[in-house]
Scaffold this motif. Structure first.
Motif, PDB file in Angstrom:
ATOM      1  N   LEU A 228       5.360  -0.021  -0.183  1.00 19.65           N
ATOM      2  CA  LEU A 228       4.502   1.510   1.070  1.00 19.65           C
ATOM      3  C   LEU A 228       3.428   2.008   0.434  1.00 19.65           C
ATOM      4  O   LEU A 228       2.233   2.321   0.884  1.00 19.65           O
ATOM      5  CB  LEU A 228       5.694   2.473   0.218  1.00 19.65           C
ATOM      6  CG  LEU A 228       5.142   3.648   1.363  1.00 19.65           C
ATOM      7  CD1 LEU A 228       5.603   3.510   1.990  1.00 19.65           C
ATOM      8  CD2 LEU A 228       6.166   4.455   0.958  1.00 19.65           C
ATOM      9  N   VAL A 229       3.594   1.092  -1.181  1.00 24.45           N
ATOM     10  CA  VAL A 229       2.517   1.875  -1.857  1.00 24.45           C
ATOM     11  C   VAL A 229       1.039   0.873  -1.536  1.00 24.45           C
ATOM     12  O   VAL A 229       0.004   1.297  -0.995  1.00 24.45           O
ATOM     13  CB  VAL A 229       2.630   1.365  -3.589  1.00 24.45           C
ATOM     14  CG1 VAL A 229       1.077   1.031  -4.390  1.00 24.45           C
ATOM     15  CG2 VAL A 229       3.512   2.472  -4.559  1.00 24.45           C
ATOM     16  N   THR A 230       1.720  -0.550  -0.658  1.00 27.48           N
ATOM     17  CA  THR A 230       0.435  -1.379  -0.105  1.00 27.48           C
ATOM     18  C   THR A 230      -0.384  -0.800   0.965  1.00 27.48           C
ATOM     19  O   THR A 230      -1.111  -1.238   1.193  1.00 27.48           O
ATOM     20  CB  THR A 230       0.460  -2.827  -0.582  1.00 27.48           C
ATOM     21  OG1 THR A 230       1.526  -2.859   0.512  1.00 27.48           O
ATOM     22  CG2 THR A 230       1.677  -3.379  -1.705  1.00 27.48           C
ATOM     23  N   VAL A 231       0.723  -0.323   1.811  1.00 29.76           N
ATOM     24  CA  VAL A 231       0.328   0.189   2.893  1.00 29.76           C
ATOM     25  C   VAL A 231      -0.848   1.054   2.908  1.00 29.76           C
ATOM     26  O   VAL A 231      -1.154   0.791   3.771  1.00 29.76           O
ATOM     27  CB  VAL A 231       1.501   1.500   3.875  1.00 29.76           C
ATOM     28  CG1 VAL A 231       0.879   1.512   4.857  1.00 29.76           C
ATOM     29  CG2 VAL A 231       2.822   0.346   4.237  1.00 29.76           C
ATOM     30  N   VAL A 232      -1.604   1.911   2.397  1.00 33.46           N
ATOM     31  CA  VAL A 232      -2.478   2.665   2.486  1.00 33.46           C
ATOM     32  C   VAL A 232      -3.191   1.762   2.543  1.00 33.46           C
ATOM     33  O   VAL A 232      -4.563   2.102   3.057  1.00 33.46           O
ATOM     34  CB  VAL A 232      -2.348   4.201   1.212  1.00 33.46           C
ATOM     35  CG1 VAL A 232      -3.824   4.414   1.227  1.00 33.46           C
ATOM     36  CG2 VAL A 232      -1.577   4.589   1.652  1.00 33.46           C
ATOM     37  N   GLY A 233      -3.379   0.620   0.718  1.00 33.76           N
ATOM     38  CA  GLY A 233      -4.521   0.278   1.009  1.00 33.76           C
ATOM     39  C   GLY A 233      -5.295  -0.608   1.654  1.00 33.76           C
ATOM     40  O   GLY A 233      -6.174  -0.931   2.356  1.00 33.76           O
TER      41      GLY A 233
END
Length: 609
Positions: free
Chosen positions: A131-136
């Motif tokens: 989920l953390v990588t979704v934004v970037g």
């Protein structure tokens, strides 16, 4: 930032956002490997083949997405239009949704269906890390962000809530906000990048306009930084400096630019120093200043210096050769006669006024006026072009006399003026004018016509402190009139008696005009007797003028004056009217005769009256 900021984004920005989804494909391979390792570790811990199956499914989906991105790259990585971008985005969302559903299902099974502490920790950690990588990685597609946020968090939160114990329910409720945090974070990143892209576009557009405006200027322009070195220059500046490009001007100083002209022999070192001092002073004091520079090759440049904003100075320069030449031509036309090239009346008086105002005021100076005799007959019989040719021939001979202390001018028509500065005495002036008259003698050929130059002149000698230009011209004219009275083709030096005679003549003209207007003239009759009968057969009407102060004035004096003044027809009309009125009273056999001026036969004034 509001979410609505990028709802209606430009097509090119939308295409760039979609294209960003297909960057960093290797991260999918790394993620797929992580999915397989954790799935396999859960399988080793639980011995449940379902987790082994999930490890291979997630790895396969990651590789499926990876090769999809590779296919996009192999196709050139170019998106031509919005429709194509939408197609690629749908393809990306479809494959990403599979990954989200797979990872979400793994979390749900690990937490609720086949609960295991290690499986719960591994699956939840894997979802949160992804989920953390979704934004970037997925900010370019809001739909993809929402799908990932729901599929990664939703199944885990649902599984925790279904366990119905307080800690699990609280934990399940606490991770639900991560969905909104992720969506808002992605929106924020997208809006920031959108603003940056739009700002970059505007800056690029502004820079393009500035560059276009700068390099289409007819002036050369250089902009100087606080260190007085060139930081901006346009193409025209490079062209005028004989450089290949504007970049070659960057980093140079004013002195360095001007020294190019000195090195090329176009500019003198002292001019270089003067120009540099003027421009530097203008920039330092913040005042606009223009400097006109004349180069050795005949070109003229105008430098303008002005202080810009933020400690930047601006110098513009242009080739003003055409303008300077035009101004010189206009100035020449305003000062010199177009036919002869000699100073005209106004410029002659300006030159003589300046000459008389300087130097020793006790010195003698002379002025001569020359008038061509019978010039009007040349124009009337041979035409004005021939008359102009004669004027030009006389001007050529007089121009040879001009030099230090001698100024020649065409005063107008067939009249020329010569000013002699620093005359020694009267004999010196006489000898100079006599020499001029001798040089004028002879014939000239004008358009096949042999014309003899004949002129009359008048001159005056005065001390500088006792006279001025206008007074000298009046006295020289009086001397000219006297020379013409004496038979022309000669010249006379002004005498005081000429002034008195002129004033008396002017007064007599005024009195004659008054007498004509007030009918102060009278008519007398000279009888004409027939010799055979000794009787009066006719009478000759004669005009007489009795001046109130001078007494009777001879007709030989006032008749020429009237002709000169243009009032002779009024006198002729007066005499005719008086004679006819008187004759009507005489016997029928007695007639009367009236004398008319030759000028009366050249116009119809008498007949019309």
């Amino acid at each position: 930032m509001g979410r609505t900021k990028t709802e209606n984004i430009p097509a090119d920005v939308y295409i760039q956002f979609v294209r960003s989804l297909f960057d960093n494909a290797h991260m999918l391979v790394i993620g797929g490997a992580c999915y397989w390792i954790l799935g396999f570790m859960i399988y080793l811990r639980t011995h449940n083949p379902l987790f082994l199956a999930f490890s291979f499914i997630l790895l396969s989906i990651s590789l499926f997405r990876y090769f999809g991105i590779r296919a996009f790259r192999k196709a050139g990585g170019v998106i031509a239009n919005v429709e194509e971008a939408q197609q690629w985005e749908r393809n990306y969302i479809l494959k990403g949704s599979l990954q989200g559903l797979g990872l979400g299902a793994l979390c749900f099974i690990s937490i609720y269906v086949y609960p295991d502490p290690f499986a719960e920790l591994a699956a939840t950690s894997l979802s949160l890390a992804t989920l953390v990588t979704v934004v970037g990685r997925n900010y370019g597609s809001p739909r993809m962000v929402r799908i990932f946020s729901v599929t990664f968090i939703g199944p885990a939160a649902l599984a925790l809530l279904l366990r119905m114990d307080v800690p699990s329910v609280v934990f399940g409720l606490m991770i639900i906000p991560l969905t909104f945090i992720t969506i808002n974070s992605a929106d924020h990143v997208r809006n920031v990048l959108f603003s940056a892209v739009i700002g970059h576009k505007e800056a690029k557009k502004l820079a393009h306009r500035f560059d276009r405006a700068l390099n289409t200027m007819s002036h050369g322009l250089v902009m100087l930084g606080p260190d007085c070195l060139v930081v901006v220059a346009n193409a025209e500046a490079a062209h005028l400096m004989s450089l290949k490009s504007a970049d070659a001007l960057l980093g140079r100083s004013i002195h360095g630019l001007l020294m190019r002209g000195v090195a090329g022999g176009m500019l003198a070192p002292k001019d270089c120093r003067y120009i540099e001092a003027q421009l530097t002073r203008a920039l330092r004091e913040g005042r606009d200043r223009k400097v006109l520079v004349s180069l050795a090759n005949g070109q003229h440049y105008e430098f303008s210096a002005r202080e810009g904003s933020q400690e930047l100075g601006v110098i513009t320069f242009e080739d003003v050769t055409a303008r300077v030449e035009a101004e010189d031509k206009i100035r020449f036309m305003a000062r010199y006669d177009s036919l002869t090239g000699l100073p005209n009346r106004a410029y002659f008086q300006e030159l003589i006024g300046e000459a008389m105002a300087s130097g020793d005021l006790e010195r003698l100076c002379g002025l001569a006026v020359l008038d061509l005799d019978d010039f009007k007959s040349v124009n009337d019989t041979l035409g004005h072009p021939v008359g102009d040719g004669l004027i030009y021939a006389v001007a050529e001979r007089l121009a040879a006399v001009a030099g230090p202390g001698v100024t020649v001018s065409r005063f107008g028509g067939d009249e020329f003026m010569i000013f002699f500065d620093r005359v020694e005495d009267e004999s010196h002036l006489i000898s100079q004018i006599d020499a001029i008259f001798i040089d004028l003698q002879g014939e000239v050929d004008v358009a096949g016509h042999g014309l003899r130059i004949q002129a009359s002149g008048g001159a005056v000698l005065s001390r500088v402190k006792d006279t001025d230009v206008d007074a000298m011209i009046v006295k020289a004219d009086l001397a000219l009139y006297k020379a013409k009275e004496l038979g022309k083709n000669t010249w006379r030096l002004f005498e005081a008696s000429m002034d008195a005679a002129f004033r008396n003549r002017q007064l007599m003209k005024a009195d004659l005009r008054t007498a004509v207007e007030s009918k102060g003239l009278r008519v007398v009759y000279q009888p004409i007797v027939t010799m055979s009968t000794m009787r009066i057969a006719s009478c000759e009407a004669l005009c007489r003028w009795d001046h109130p102060d001078l007494g009777p004035i001879s007709p030989s004096i006032f008749i020429p004056l009237a002709e000169e003044m243009g009032i002779i027809s009024e006198i002729s009309t007066f005499v005719l009217h008086a004679a006819c009125t008187e004759c009507a009273k005489w016997p029928a056999q007695t007639s009367v005769s009236v004398n008319l001026s030759a000028k009366d036969f050249r116009n119809r004034d008498v007949v019309q009256k």
